[in-house]
Design an enzyme around this catalytic site. Structure first.
Site, PDB file in Angstrom:
ATOM      1  N   CYS A 118       0.843  -1.189   0.000  1.00 48.72           N
ATOM      2  CA  CYS A 118       0.000   0.000   0.000  1.00 48.72           C
ATOM      3  C   CYS A 118       0.882   1.244   0.000  1.00 48.72           C
ATOM      4  O   CYS A 118       2.102   1.160   0.015  1.00 48.72           O
ATOM      5  CB  CYS A 118      -0.891   0.002   1.227  1.00 48.72           C
ATOM      6  SG  CYS A 118      -1.694  -1.569   1.574  1.00 48.72           S
TER       7      CYS A 118
ATOM      8  N   ARG B 264       2.504   1.539  -6.561  1.00 52.95           N
ATOM      9  CA  ARG B 264       2.637   0.474  -5.573  1.00 52.95           C
ATOM     10  C   ARG B 264       1.462  -0.491  -5.621  1.00 52.95           C
ATOM     11  O   ARG B 264       1.518  -1.582  -5.046  1.00 52.95           O
ATOM     12  CB  ARG B 264       2.765   1.075  -4.172  1.00 52.95           C
ATOM     13  CG  ARG B 264       4.033   1.891  -3.988  1.00 52.95           C
ATOM     14  CD  ARG B 264       4.057   2.592  -2.658  1.00 52.95           C
ATOM     15  NE  ARG B 264       4.176   1.664  -1.556  1.00 52.95           N
ATOM     16  CZ  ARG B 264       5.329   1.220  -1.049  1.00 52.95           C
ATOM     17  NH1 ARG B 264       6.466   1.605  -1.584  1.00 52.95           N
ATOM     18  NH2 ARG B 264       5.350   0.386  -0.027  1.00 52.95           N
TER      19      ARG B 264
ATOM     20  N   TRP C 170      -4.283  -1.799  -0.497  1.00 50.33           N
ATOM     21  CA  TRP C 170      -4.253  -3.063  -1.247  1.00 50.33           C
ATOM     22  C   TRP C 170      -4.933  -4.091  -0.352  1.00 50.33           C
ATOM     23  O   TRP C 170      -4.448  -4.396   0.735  1.00 50.33           O
ATOM     24  CB  TRP C 170      -2.815  -3.466  -1.539  1.00 50.33           C
ATOM     25  CG  TRP C 170      -2.666  -4.777  -2.223  1.00 50.33           C
ATOM     26  CD1 TRP C 170      -2.716  -6.014  -1.656  1.00 50.33           C
ATOM     27  CD2 TRP C 170      -2.420  -5.012  -3.612  1.00 50.33           C
ATOM     28  NE1 TRP C 170      -2.522  -6.992  -2.596  1.00 50.33           N
ATOM     29  CE2 TRP C 170      -2.342  -6.402  -3.800  1.00 50.33           C
ATOM     30  CE3 TRP C 170      -2.270  -4.167  -4.707  1.00 50.33           C
ATOM     31  CZ2 TRP C 170      -2.098  -6.975  -5.044  1.00 50.33           C
ATOM     32  CZ3 TRP C 170      -2.031  -4.737  -5.952  1.00 50.33           C
ATOM     33  CH2 TRP C 170      -1.949  -6.120  -6.121  1.00 50.33           C
TER      34      TRP C 170
ATOM     35  N   ASN D  48       0.156   0.210   6.769  1.00 51.02           N
ATOM     36  CA  ASN D  48       0.641  -0.723   5.757  1.00 51.02           C
ATOM     37  C   ASN D  48       1.156  -1.964   6.467  1.00 51.02           C
ATOM     38  O   ASN D  48       1.842  -1.856   7.484  1.00 51.02           O
ATOM     39  CB  ASN D  48       1.811  -0.120   4.961  1.00 51.02           C
ATOM     40  CG  ASN D  48       1.355   0.919   3.975  1.00 51.02           C
ATOM     41  OD1 ASN D  48       0.163   1.120   3.781  1.00 51.02           O
ATOM     42  ND2 ASN D  48       2.300   1.598   3.349  1.00 51.02           N
ATOM     43  N   GLY D  49       0.894  -3.124   5.897  1.00 51.09           N
ATOM     44  CA  GLY D  49       1.399  -4.351   6.487  1.00 51.09           C
ATOM     45  C   GLY D  49       0.278  -5.307   6.821  1.00 51.09           C
ATOM     46  O   GLY D  49      -0.869  -5.152   6.373  1.00 51.09           O
TER      47      GLY D  49
ATOM     48  N   GLU E 135      13.089 -14.170 -17.136  1.00 50.42           N
ATOM     49  CA  GLU E 135      12.748 -12.761 -16.984  1.00 50.42           C
ATOM     50  C   GLU E 135      11.862 -12.272 -18.131  1.00 50.42           C
ATOM     51  O   GLU E 135      10.910 -11.515 -17.924  1.00 50.42           O
ATOM     52  CB  GLU E 135      14.018 -11.915 -16.885  1.00 50.42           C
ATOM     53  CG  GLU E 135      13.786 -10.421 -16.752  1.00 50.42           C
ATOM     54  CD  GLU E 135      13.041 -10.008 -15.494  1.00 50.42           C
ATOM     55  OE1 GLU E 135      12.653  -8.825 -15.399  1.00 50.42           O
ATOM     56  OE2 GLU E 135      12.829 -10.858 -14.608  1.00 50.42           O
TER      57      GLU E 135
ATOM     58  N   LYS F 214       8.090 -10.644 -17.715  1.00 44.20           N
ATOM     59  CA  LYS F 214       7.701  -9.336 -18.260  1.00 44.20           C
ATOM     60  C   LYS F 214       6.439  -9.469 -19.106  1.00 44.20           C
ATOM     61  O   LYS F 214       5.550  -8.607 -19.059  1.00 44.20           O
ATOM     62  CB  LYS F 214       8.839  -8.763 -19.113  1.00 44.20           C
ATOM     63  CG  LYS F 214       9.996  -8.218 -18.317  1.00 44.20           C
ATOM     64  CD  LYS F 214       9.621  -6.989 -17.541  1.00 44.20           C
ATOM     65  CE  LYS F 214      10.418  -6.860 -16.269  1.00 44.20           C
ATOM     66  NZ  LYS F 214      10.107  -7.807 -15.222  1.00 44.20           N
TER      67      LYS F 214
ATOM     68  N   GLU G  37       3.239 -10.390 -16.678  1.00 48.74           N
ATOM     69  CA  GLU G  37       2.806  -9.462 -15.643  1.00 48.74           C
ATOM     70  C   GLU G  37       2.177  -8.185 -16.191  1.00 48.74           C
ATOM     71  O   GLU G  37       1.368  -7.564 -15.505  1.00 48.74           O
ATOM     72  CB  GLU G  37       3.953  -9.123 -14.686  1.00 48.74           C
ATOM     73  CG  GLU G  37       5.099  -8.337 -15.266  1.00 48.74           C
ATOM     74  CD  GLU G  37       6.224  -8.127 -14.243  1.00 48.74           C
ATOM     75  OE1 GLU G  37       5.975  -8.219 -13.031  1.00 48.74           O
ATOM     76  OE2 GLU G  37       7.361  -7.875 -14.679  1.00 48.74           O
TER      77      GLU G  37
ATOM     78  N   HIS H 245       9.984 -33.136 -22.035  1.00 51.61           N
ATOM     79  CA  HIS H 245       9.549 -33.811 -20.816  1.00 51.61           C
ATOM     80  C   HIS H 245       8.179 -33.314 -20.385  1.00 51.61           C
ATOM     81  O   HIS H 245       7.950 -33.051 -19.206  1.00 51.61           O
ATOM     82  CB  HIS H 245      10.579 -33.617 -19.703  1.00 51.61           C
ATOM     83  CG  HIS H 245      11.899 -34.239 -19.995  1.00 51.61           C
ATOM     84  ND1 HIS H 245      12.101 -35.612 -19.992  1.00 51.61           N
ATOM     85  CD2 HIS H 245      13.081 -33.688 -20.336  1.00 51.61           C
ATOM     86  CE1 HIS H 245      13.351 -35.871 -20.302  1.00 51.61           C
ATOM     87  NE2 HIS H 245      13.976 -34.715 -20.531  1.00 51.61           N
TER      88      HIS H 245
ATOM     89  N   LYS I  48       4.491  -2.714  -6.607  1.00 52.43           N
ATOM     90  CA  LYS I  48       5.921  -2.539  -6.855  1.00 52.43           C
ATOM     91  C   LYS I  48       6.771  -3.231  -5.803  1.00 52.43           C
ATOM     92  O   LYS I  48       7.701  -3.952  -6.123  1.00 52.43           O
ATOM     93  CB  LYS I  48       6.244  -1.036  -6.902  1.00 52.43           C
ATOM     94  CG  LYS I  48       7.712  -0.727  -7.200  1.00 52.43           C
ATOM     95  CD  LYS I  48       8.112  -1.213  -8.576  1.00 52.43           C
ATOM     96  CE  LYS I  48       9.544  -0.866  -8.936  1.00 52.43           C
ATOM     97  NZ  LYS I  48       9.955  -1.487 -10.202  1.00 52.43           N
TER      98      LYS I  48
END
Length: 622
Positions: A2, A27, A76, A112-113, A495, A499, A502, A518, A617
């Site tokens: 948040c 964020r 959030w 936050n948390g 990576e 990208k 997301e 496999h 973020k």
């Protein structure tokens, strides 16, 4: 995850709070709210769901709220669905929590948390007559502060300290007390918080961009510390209520560095900043054509004593570790393990007492990575942090710190932070190899020269990106993409796949190319896009063979390789080329087209590139 902001001073608080929250939108959030008060009036709370503009319109962009002291929050959802009732700020009174307007309440707060024992605390408070209007853990902690404040009648310091001792979890807590006009009280455990001071005004936020327009002089509140904020002043306390002296830190980058600078999105701006960021990071430790790690805090004696490395990270930083593993083991001949920080503590890893645990994190606040760092330190293992944010929790607690010089990174999908972290691991690999006698002077010098060519080569890739935009537009509506590669190419594929998924929301996976047969090859069908990364000369033909297998099953093939490997055009339907460089360092170049590809696909799909859904973020909760 948040965002929190606060202000007390001479100016009207509401516009400053809204501006600060806008700087923290990256964020991730689902609702927002502010509480503002004057000396002779109770706090007025306004909350709204959805985008921050809804809150701004509800308050006439701050003009409808008067008062010079206030707190704000972007939420959030963790405990409780996204709703106006569950949005912050929360109050200690028994109101509904959804209505806007003045609230007669002893304590108003944002947080936050995650409070892990909130159910236990809630039951305790209910027995003492408290009623709850929301589903949040934040309302519980605000009312717990109120409980201790009224029970002991000793003031905010003691009420907050008793609350901090009682709760379990993580928090950055920001409170206003009705009896203390003009004051904001804050407390912190494991969630980020900074405090900015300028002439007669004080700011608080969860990240630097929120206050950069107003001041660059900040204080970092320590873990399990509190602070009283008044106009132009901050007083810090420990859990015992004793004052703690702190020195301010000047933020090196400007407010302009956290703006788009003419680009449509922060992500594209940050992709283009990679050559500069990598150059700055190289320059920070290369002195007189040798690597000098004195600023990092690693001496040659310590390097020689290291028995191996354990790299611990999350997300893209973990992908950095995957690539670094190949480079460090080859150049320094040191065994390397790469661990997901979210799993590190729980599998009880066996660590040699002479190992070095390397924690990689852009923000320096990643909850799982911070917990892994503390686990290593509790076991007496030496730790090294590779972080981008000066003064962050991981930076402060690690034994040594390698600061990457990416500058502020606003887009949720990391680009330049990833690239600077990767270069930091190259520098460690070279210096470890040289100090330990695995590289002679000639090889060391040659590798160092090659490293210093990366920024220019990265710039060349950025100057020739139009074909990637065409390719992205052509396949913007596909359902599945697979990235394959071997060795370092596999690490870069991880990576590239992240990208893509997301920010474009396309199902994307990365595989070591030899693993396709496999099981995964059963998913290949007509027009499935398979992107092969082929930059390792010794593995080129093997990966080509895997791509041919996919093509025979109907896949559309894209190849990413170095100039000169033109035979790939006999196999791939589309090819993008990058300049040649030493195969150890080629990942710094090959990742850029994959970043651009994810960006262009997301833009073609009309998505919010900088703020993808459900993502934040900095993941500051477990």
């Amino acid at each position: 995850m948040c965002g929190i902001v606060g202000f007390t001073g001479r100016s009207q608080a509401a516009p400053i709070l809204l501006e600060g929250l806008s700087k923290l939108e990256y964020r991730g959030y689902d609702s927002a709210g502010v509480a503002v008060r004057d000396r002779d009036r109770p706090a007025e709370v306004v909350k709204a769901t959805g985008k921050l503009k809804n809150l701004a319109e509800k308050t006439d962009f701050g003009k409808a709220l008067t008062g010079t002291c206030g707190i704000g929050h972007t939420r959030w959802a963790t405990h409780g669905v996204p709703s106006q009732t569950n949005a912050h700020p929360h109050v200690s009174g028994n109101c509904t929590g959804s209505a806007s307007g003045p609230v007669e309440s002893t304590v108003v707060g944002v947080h936050n948390g995650i409070i892990e024992n909130f159910r236990e605390l809630k039951e305790k408070l209910e027995k003492h007559g408290y009623r709850f209007y929301s589903q949040t853990d934040t309302e519980v902690v605000v009312k717990l502060v109120d409980y201790y404040y009224k029970k002991y009648n000793l003031g905010p310091v003691d009420a907050i300290a008793k609350t901090m001792v009682r709760v379990r979890g993580s928090y950055a807590l920001e409170l206003m007390f009705q009896d203390y006009p003009g004051e904001i009280w804050v407390a912190r455990k494991d969630s980020p918080m900074i405090i900015g001071i300028t002439d007669g005004e004080t700011y608080v936020a969860s990240d630097v961009p929120a206050i950069l327009n107003h001041t660059r002089n900040v204080y970092y509140i320590g873990n399990l510390e509190m602070a009283k904020l008044t106009p132009g002043e901050a007083v810090f306390y420990n859990l015992n209520g004793d004052e703690v002296q702190k020195e301010s830190v000047e933020i090196s980058f400007s407010a302009e560095a956290a703006e788009k600078g003419g680009y449509e999105h922060f992500m594209m701006k940050e992709i283009h900043e990679q050559p500069r960021a990598v150059q700055d990071t190289l320059n920070s430790v290369i002195k007189n054509n040798v690597i000098d790690l004195s600023s990092v805090g690693l001496c040659e004696e310590e390097i020689r004593s290291i028995s191996g490395l354990t790299i611990v990270a999350c997300g893209s930083a973990w992908h950095v570790g995957m690539a670094a593993q190949y480079v460090i083991e080859d150049l320094a001949k040191l065994p390397v393990r790469v661990e997901l920080a979210s799993e590190f503590r729980y599998r009880k890893p066996l660590l040699d007492k002479n190992a070095l645990v390397v924690i990689i994190s852009q923000s320096g606040e990643t909850a799982d990575s911070l917990a892994a760092l503390r686990e290593a330190k509790e076991r007496g293992i030496r730790t090294l942090a590779i972080v981008n944010v000066v003064g962050s929790s991981i930076a402060r607690e690690a034994d040594s710190v390698f600061y990457t010089l990416a500058g502020p990174e606003i887009a949720v999908a990391t680009t330049k932070a990833y690239s600077t972290q990767l270069v930091a691991t190259y520098l460690l690999a070279l210096q470890f190899g040289y100090v330990r006698g695995e590289l002679d002077t000639a090889s060391y010098t040659e590798y160092l020269k090659e490293l210093q060519t990366l920024p220019e080569k990265m710039q060349k890739i950025l100057e020739d990106k139009e074909r990637l935009q065409w390719f992205a537009a052509k396949f913007a509506n596909i359902r599945d993409i697979f990235f394959i590669g071997r060795g370092i190419d596999y690490a870069i594929s991880l990576e590239g796949s992240l990208k893509m998924k997301e920010i474009s929301y396309i199902h994307s996976e990365a595989y070591a190319a030899g693993e396709l047969k496999h099981g995964t090859i059963s998913l290949i069908e007509d027009n499935t896009v398979v992107i092969g990364v082929l930059t390792q000369p010794d593995l080129f033909e093997k990966t080509i063979s895997n791509m041919v297998e996919c093509k025979s099953r109907g896949a559309y093939l894209m190849g990413l390789t170095t100039y000169g490997n033109y035979e790939i055009e006999d196999t791939a339907n589309f090819v993008t080329y990058i300049p040649k460089t030493d195969s150890h360092f080629i990942g710094s170049l090959s990742v850029i087209p994959l970043q651009l590809l994810g960006y262009y696909v997301a833009v073609a799909r009309g998505l919010d590139v900088d703020k993808p859904r459900n993502l934040a973020k900095s993941v500051t909760v477990e």
